[in-house]
Design a protein around this motif. Structure first.
Motif, PDB file in Angstrom:
ATOM      1  N   UNK A  57      29.192 -13.199  16.005  1.00 28.45           N
ATOM      2  CA  UNK A  57      28.624 -13.661  17.274  1.00 28.45           C
ATOM      3  C   UNK A  57      29.704 -13.759  18.339  1.00 28.45           C
ATOM      4  N   UNK A  58      29.353 -13.372  19.553  1.00 29.51           N
ATOM      5  CA  UNK A  58      30.278 -13.415  20.687  1.00 29.51           C
ATOM      6  C   UNK A  58      29.532 -13.980  21.894  1.00 29.51           C
ATOM      7  N   UNK A  59      30.156 -14.951  22.579  1.00 28.16           N
ATOM      8  CA  UNK A  59      29.570 -15.458  23.813  1.00 28.16           C
ATOM      9  C   UNK A  59      29.586 -14.360  24.875  1.00 28.16           C
ATOM     10  N   UNK A  60      28.575 -14.352  25.721  1.00 30.52           N
ATOM     11  CA  UNK A  60      28.487 -13.332  26.771  1.00 30.52           C
ATOM     12  C   UNK A  60      29.727 -13.329  27.654  1.00 30.52           C
ATOM     13  N   UNK A  61      30.291 -14.508  27.953  1.00 30.65           N
ATOM     14  CA  UNK A  61      31.466 -14.579  28.814  1.00 30.65           C
ATOM     15  C   UNK A  61      32.696 -13.956  28.161  1.00 30.65           C
ATOM     16  N   UNK A  62      32.650 -13.749  26.828  1.00 26.23           N
ATOM     17  CA  UNK A  62      33.764 -13.151  26.097  1.00 26.23           C
ATOM     18  C   UNK A  62      33.525 -11.674  25.775  1.00 26.23           C
ATOM     19  N   UNK A  63      32.350 -11.158  26.119  1.00 25.75           N
ATOM     20  CA  UNK A  63      31.985  -9.793  25.736  1.00 25.75           C
ATOM     21  C   UNK A  63      32.356  -8.794  26.822  1.00 25.75           C
ATOM     22  N   UNK A  64      33.141  -7.791  26.426  1.00 26.42           N
ATOM     23  CA  UNK A  64      33.486  -6.708  27.349  1.00 26.42           C
ATOM     24  C   UNK A  64      32.382  -5.663  27.370  1.00 26.42           C
ATOM     25  N   UNK A  65      31.850  -5.334  26.209  1.00 24.71           N
ATOM     26  CA  UNK A  65      30.731  -4.388  26.099  1.00 24.71           C
ATOM     27  C   UNK A  65      29.988  -4.659  24.796  1.00 24.71           C
TER      28      UNK A  65
END
Length: 220
Positions: free
Chosen positions: A198-206
């Motif tokens: 899981x990755x927070x949207x603010x941490x997601x590049x793509x």
């Protein structure tokens, strides 16, 4: 610059003669003045202390959000240390935003990963409370030339979970992987592609996905 003393109801960090004589604890100000009356929130001990608020300086801050940016200023304790990845709230005339530091400029064309506030020239940041994330969606039939790119706007704390099927408007896809931003903290790898990652949207590049509408698919 001179910073006014605390008001009743404010919270300040002070040593407590009852439960913590060396390390500061959070205290609530009961009565302001040269000698403030405070109550320790850890043990409820009430005592009087002299409180000298930290010296503050004004920082120039550049906030980027999507394809736009704005310039503003914030006041911060001069002796505090800031580093790339730190988050704080910017109260700008345009909006109240949660931002993350992406670069610290201490002199013209000189950028560092960490610095004392009084040495900082400009903080470069990006808004992280609401973000737009790029998504590459691959078709189920394996045709690479049919892949498409979309962008979704979500709260910064929205989680993209590998293996889950999600829908945004007319788009529906199974998440197969997430590329993590360079300034994102505490992730195992730069790209996560195992079910449950899981990755927070603010941490997601793509985000990468497999089209859930172009053909039948199975979770097995």
């Amino acid at each position: 610059m001179t910073h006014p003393g605390p008001d009743a109801g404010d919270r300040v960090a002070l040593a407590c003669p009852s439960c913590s004589t060396t390390d500061p604890t959070v205290h609530e100000v009961l009565k302001p003045g040269g000698q403030v009356t405070v109550r320790c929130t850890a043990c409820d001990h009430v005592h009087k202390e002299r409180y000298d608020p930290p010296r503050e300086v004004e920082l120039d801050v550049i906030v980027s959000q999507d394809d736009e940016s704005l310039s503003t200023t914030v006041d911060a304790p001069a002796e505090e240390t800031v580093e790339v990845g730190d988050e704080f709230v910017v109260d700008a005339p345009e909006a109240l935003m949660q931002v993350r530091i992406t670069a610290i400029e201490v002199a013209a064309d000189t950028r560092v990963e960490e610095a004392t506030v009084e040495d900082v020239g400009t903080l470069w940041t990006r808004a992280v409370d609401n973000v737009r994330v790029n998504v590459t969606v691959h078709p189920n039939d394996g045709r690479a030339d049919a892949s498409r790119s979309i962008a979704v706007s979500v709260p910064g704390d929205h989680e993209f979970v590998v293996g889950e099927t999600v829908a945004f408007g007319d788009e529906e896809f199974e998440i197969t992987g997430v590329q993590v931003r360079d300034d994102a903290p505490e992730y195992r790898f730069e790209k996560l592609d195992h079910d449950g990652d899981a990755v927070f949207a603010k941490d997601a590049k793509r985000v990468y996905g497999r089209d859930a509408t172009s053909a039948a698919w199975s979770a097995w």
